[in-house]
Write a protein that holds these residues in place. Structure first.
Motif, PDB file in Angstrom:
ATOM      1  N   PHE A  25       3.364 -14.905  40.394  1.00 61.05           N
ATOM      2  CA  PHE A  25       2.549 -15.927  41.247  1.00 61.05           C
ATOM      3  C   PHE A  25       3.492 -16.370  42.529  1.00 61.05           C
ATOM      4  N   GLN A  26       4.637 -17.111  42.074  1.00 58.53           N
ATOM      5  CA  GLN A  26       5.659 -17.606  42.754  1.00 58.53           C
ATOM      6  C   GLN A  26       6.301 -16.679  43.866  1.00 58.53           C
ATOM      7  N   SER A  27       6.269 -15.572  43.520  1.00 57.16           N
ATOM      8  CA  SER A  27       6.714 -14.446  44.575  1.00 57.16           C
ATOM      9  C   SER A  27       5.820 -14.299  45.557  1.00 57.16           C
ATOM     10  N   LEU A  28       4.612 -14.501  45.584  1.00 56.18           N
ATOM     11  CA  LEU A  28       3.744 -14.532  46.563  1.00 56.18           C
ATOM     12  C   LEU A  28       3.986 -15.131  47.874  1.00 56.18           C
ATOM     13  N   GLY A  29       4.552 -16.560  47.614  1.00 51.27           N
ATOM     14  CA  GLY A  29       4.806 -17.564  48.774  1.00 51.27           C
ATOM     15  C   GLY A  29       6.260 -16.931  49.219  1.00 51.27           C
ATOM     16  N   VAL A  30       7.306 -16.546  48.428  1.00 56.11           N
ATOM     17  CA  VAL A  30       8.631 -15.997  48.813  1.00 56.11           C
ATOM     18  C   VAL A  30       8.596 -14.519  49.343  1.00 56.11           C
ATOM     19  N   VAL A  31       8.167 -13.641  48.662  1.00 51.46           N
ATOM     20  CA  VAL A  31       8.243 -12.140  48.944  1.00 51.46           C
ATOM     21  C   VAL A  31       7.256 -11.471  49.946  1.00 51.46           C
ATOM     22  N   TYR A  32       5.921 -11.838  49.668  1.00 50.22           N
ATOM     23  CA  TYR A  32       5.004 -11.392  50.284  1.00 50.22           C
ATOM     24  C   TYR A  32       4.009 -11.958  51.412  1.00 50.22           C
ATOM     25  N   GLY A  33       4.893 -13.085  51.723  1.00 44.70           N
ATOM     26  CA  GLY A  33       4.512 -13.906  53.056  1.00 44.70           C
ATOM     27  C   GLY A  33       4.065 -13.204  54.286  1.00 44.70           C
ATOM     28  N   ASP A  34       5.225 -12.418  54.645  1.00 40.34           N
ATOM     29  CA  ASP A  34       5.147 -11.586  55.802  1.00 40.34           C
ATOM     30  C   ASP A  34       4.196 -10.482  55.835  1.00 40.34           C
ATOM     31  N   LEU A  35       4.234  -9.825  54.555  1.00 47.82           N
ATOM     32  CA  LEU A  35       3.386  -8.532  54.333  1.00 47.82           C
ATOM     33  C   LEU A  35       1.985  -8.924  54.340  1.00 47.82           C
ATOM     34  N   SER A  36       1.710 -10.276  53.814  1.00 47.33           N
ATOM     35  CA  SER A  36       0.198 -10.523  53.748  1.00 47.33           C
ATOM     36  C   SER A  36      -0.242 -10.808  55.024  1.00 47.33           C
ATOM     37  N   THR A  37       0.358 -11.198  56.073  1.00 47.07           N
ATOM     38  CA  THR A  37      -0.062 -11.746  57.439  1.00 47.07           C
ATOM     39  C   THR A  37      -0.232 -10.465  58.301  1.00 47.07           C
ATOM     40  N   SER A  38       0.084  -9.344  57.956  1.00 44.29           N
ATOM     41  CA  SER A  38       0.177  -8.193  58.782  1.00 44.29           C
ATOM     42  C   SER A  38      -1.103  -7.855  59.395  1.00 44.29           C
ATOM     43  N   PRO A  39      -2.269  -8.047  58.533  1.00 47.56           N
ATOM     44  CA  PRO A  39      -3.734  -7.692  59.149  1.00 47.56           C
ATOM     45  C   PRO A  39      -3.995  -8.608  60.388  1.00 47.56           C
TER      46      PRO A  39
END
Length: 771
Positions: A25-39
């Motif tokens: 859950f914590q990795s969502l904010g650190v690792v996947y912030g950039d990938l998640s905003t690609s749409p």
């Protein structure tokens, strides 16, 4: 008993899974912030100029098919199932792969390497049971060890990947924030929205960089919920668009639509791949941020949350666009046009927060990789501020932060277009991925000892996909892709000049070091009066007497009672265990009171503050004296003239400082104490020694002198070097040494800042080096 044991096992497993899920859950904010905003910008960048959205829907289905297979093959197959296994003692990233290869290949770029470094627990190679590629591994290893040009090419490849990561740290905040505020374009005319978007984006970026020195630990607990809400939001919108506009959009997952797309669009479709590849921006963070989380937690977060959410988001946008073909302006094909109008403003607010979170993670990653480069001698010394004492990796570099902000604002104002920003960001991202693929080829052969056929298949399969996207980005050189290349060239020049100057300086020190025989000829007093105190002479040498010491001997009438030649060096491992950090040895016989201490740090280690460092340094010397002075230790009879004899010592001895007013005698406590008599109020230093070993009288006397010297204080002696090229050197060497390296040396932090040395107890001595 078996029942109780089973219950305890289930409890431990439950706690273990709970911690893994919490890390996921914590990795969502650190690792996947950039990938998640690609749409926010993929479809808009893809349909910018190269292709048109027609009523046949061949283009939108083809793009969705490319997005699906790109997300499946690169982040899921390559990173989740392969690359995450190539960690360096839990650390990931370009330099982690490079240091891993250097250790397995027995080569490297650090001049101060020692055989003792190989004995570090983090340095030791993992045994592999696979033997299929043993012959290929030995051949590749011999080639790399034999040819210095291949080692240089490998270093340049790692530096290129590092430079592109820095470029991504500039471009990602710009494109993420700019795309997030682009929802304003639907509420105003095309002539006016650009005059509003750019100032708002710049204001958000200024606030983002201005708040970096506070660290993210205070608001870090909000990062994961923000990204989670964003992923949930785009998933729900995606499901709504799929159900309401085109439930059969899933058919685009067939590879046939990719073939049909390229067949119809031809060159335009190939060029549009530069926009499609933006769907995997941020995938490298899964590997780069591996040290903050576990591989399992990163895999769970991606496969269960991020991957399905992104697919639903892209499918929803495609479903909406498949029923809306009248595109009056280019920005009408962006993300916000598929968002229902009633919730458009709340979604934009969440998108801005998610973009800020993604940008923050990239900026922190840029700080981290620059710290690694600086520790390994490939970047000028910078001031590193640790913003959190509890969370590892939360650092802030003031100089880099303001440089990133200026460049980020310049890119945002200069480009003012998602298409140009996307072209620049796409080239940087794809270059990093290509570098990782190339390094992974060597890791599979050298480190995993797998068949070279398997390594070739890996690089051909993933390398061909990434090369296709790279070519589509490179063709847009004049449309924004020039920026990361220009930035890479600038940083490569800086890194190479600094690395070259560092190597030449070390070679000069080695060639001009003073002979041990000369030192022994001076006698125990070294030719001057020995006064109380500890003199720490900083040197890059791991053996021999630095030339700076001869200047003191010939020019000063007095020097310290205890002299320590201190070498603080980095080793190509992420962390060094505290019990393995100090290497201690003698320089000359015991009565000279000359010691050599080598302090080893990994490229991810946090260097201690000056007071704690001084305490550990003195304790390590005392532990060395005690171990050699113990009657049970045969090392006490070892010749002292072998100045290359070094011992790994931990800081097992404890030191205690207190103020006393009368002379105190050792008490009968559980530990024996060696202390100096105190008559007037002053600071008293005590070593707490174990009771078991018996210490010889000469060792007690030596410890007593060390205590008295510690009470008197420490002085740090640093060389202030000036490098000049030798007469007759080539023009290029004179430019590199006299201009380039000297400019960087004068404008970067000195050793005092890098090693947290107090200014009040520092003496700098000027030295001119002709290399």
């Amino acid at each position: 008993m078996d029942l109780e044991k089973g219950q305890r096992t289930r409890t431990i497993q439950k706690q273990s899974w709970r911690s893994v899920l919490m890390l996921a859950f914590q990795s969502l904010g650190v690792v996947y912030g950039d990938l998640s905003t690609s749409p926010l910008y993929v479809y808009k960048s893809t349909f910018a100029d190269d292709i048109e959205h027609t009523e046949s829907n061949d283009e939108i289905y083809g793009v969705l098919s490319f997005v699906f297979w790109t997300l499946t093959l690169i982040p899921l197959l390559k990173y989740v199932f392969v690359v995450l296994r190539a960690d360096d003692n839990g650390e990931g990233g370009t330099f982690a792969l490079y240091s891993l290869l250097c250790r397995h290949g027995s080569f490297g770029f650090l001049p101060s390497g020692q055989l003792a470094d190989v004995e570090l627990s983090a340095y030791k190679k993992k045994d592999s049971t696979a033997t299929a590629g043993g012959g290929a591994a030995s051949i590749v290893k011999r080639l790399l060890e034999k040819h210095h040009a291949l080692q240089l090419m490998l270093l340049i490849l790692a530096l290129i990947g590092t430079c592109m990561v820095i470029g991504d740290g500039i471009l990602t905040p710009a494109i993420s924030v700019f795309s997030a505020v682009s929802g304003l374009e639907l509420a105003m005319s095309k002539e006016h929205h650009k005059y509003v978007e750019v100032p708002i984006a710049c204001l958000i970026l200024i606030c983002l960089f201005a708040l970096q020195h506070y660290g993210t630990h205070r608001l870090g607990f909000l990062f994961a919920p923000i990204v989670m809400i964003w992923l949930l939001c785009i998933s729900i919108i995606g499901v709504y668009n799929i159900y309401y506009w085109n439930p059969h959009v899933y058919r685009a997952f067939s590879p046939f639509y990719m073939y049909n797309f390229l067949k119809k669009t031809q060159r335009g479709g190939w060029m549009s791949l530069g926009g499609i590849l933006l769907c995997i921006t941020g995938s490298e963070a899964m590997f780069a941020d591996l040290g903050h989380f576990s591989p399992l937690s990163i895999k769970i977060a991606f496969t269960s949350v991020v991957y399905p959410s992104l697919l639903l988001a892209y499918m929803g946008q495609a479903a909406y666009l498949s029923q809306h073909h009248i595109i009056q302006t280019d920005y009408r094909i962006g993300f916000y046009v598929s968002v229902p109008e009633r919730i458009r403003w709340p979604v934009m607010a969440i998108a801005i927060l998610a973009a800020v979170v993604g940008s923050q993670a990239v900026i922190t990653g840029t700080f981290s990789i620059i710290k690694q480069c600086s520790a390994l001698g490939c970047f000028p010394r910078v001031k590193i501020v640790h913003t959190s004492s509890k969370i590892h990796g939360q650092i802030y570099i003031p100089e880099i932060n303001w440089i990133l902000m200026i460049l980020c604002l310049a890119v945002t104002i200069g480009f003012r277009d998602t298409k140009l920003l996307g072209n620049a960001s796409g080239l940087a991202v794809m270059t990093v991925m290509l570098v990782t693929t190339c390094l992974m080829f060597l890791v599979i052969v050298l480190c995993w000892h797998q068949s070279i056929i398997l390594a070739v298949c890996f690089i051909l399969f993933f390398g061909s996909i990434e090369a296709l996207y790279f070519s589509a980005s490179l063709i847009k050189f004049l449309e924004g892709a020039w920026f990361p290349l220009a930035l890479c060239v600038v940083f490569m020049i800086i890194m190479y000049i600094w690395h070259y100057g560092t190597i030449k300086k070390y070679e000069f020190d080695v060639e001009n070091k003073v002979s041990i025989n000369w030192l022994l000829s001076l006698g125990p007093t070294l030719g001057f009066v020995r006064v109380r105190g500890i003199g720490l002479i900083h040197t890059e040498l791991v053996s021999g007497i630095p030339a700076i010491f001869s200047h003191f001997v010939t020019n000063l009438p007095a020097f310290h009672q205890v002299v320590v030649f201190l070498c603080i060096k980095s080793v190509p491992v992420p962390y060094v265990h505290p019990q393995e950090r100090f290497l201690v040895g003698r320089v000359g016989p015991k009565e000279y009171r000359l010691y050599r201490v080598i302090v080893r740090y990994g490229y991810q280690d946090i260097q201690k503050d000056d007071l704690e460092f001084e305490r550990d340094l003195v304790c390590s010397i005392a532990e060395f004296i005690r171990s050699q002075g113990s009657e049970l230790n045969g090392l006490a009879e070892e010749t002292d003239k072998d100045e290359g004899q070094m011992t790994v010592v931990g800081t097992g001895l404890r030191i205690r400082e207190e103020k006393v007013e009368v002379e105190d005698a050792p008490g009968t406590s559980a530990s024996r104490e060696i202390l100096s008599p105190v008559i007037v109020p002053k600071k008293q230093v005590r070593f707490l020694l174990p009771r078991s070993p018996k210490i010889k009288e000469d060792a007690k006397e030596e410890l007593q002198e060390l205590l008295e010297a510690r009470e008197a204080g420490m002085a740090f002696i640093l060389g202030h070097e000036y490098m000049r090229a030798k007469s007759g050197s080539s023009l290029v060497k004179r430019l590199v040494v006299d201009l380039g390296y000297e400019f960087l040396r004068r404008n970067c932090r000195g050793p005092m800042y890098a090693f947290s040395i107090p200014h009040a107890s520092t003496l700098e001595v000027a030295m001119i080096y002709h290399v």
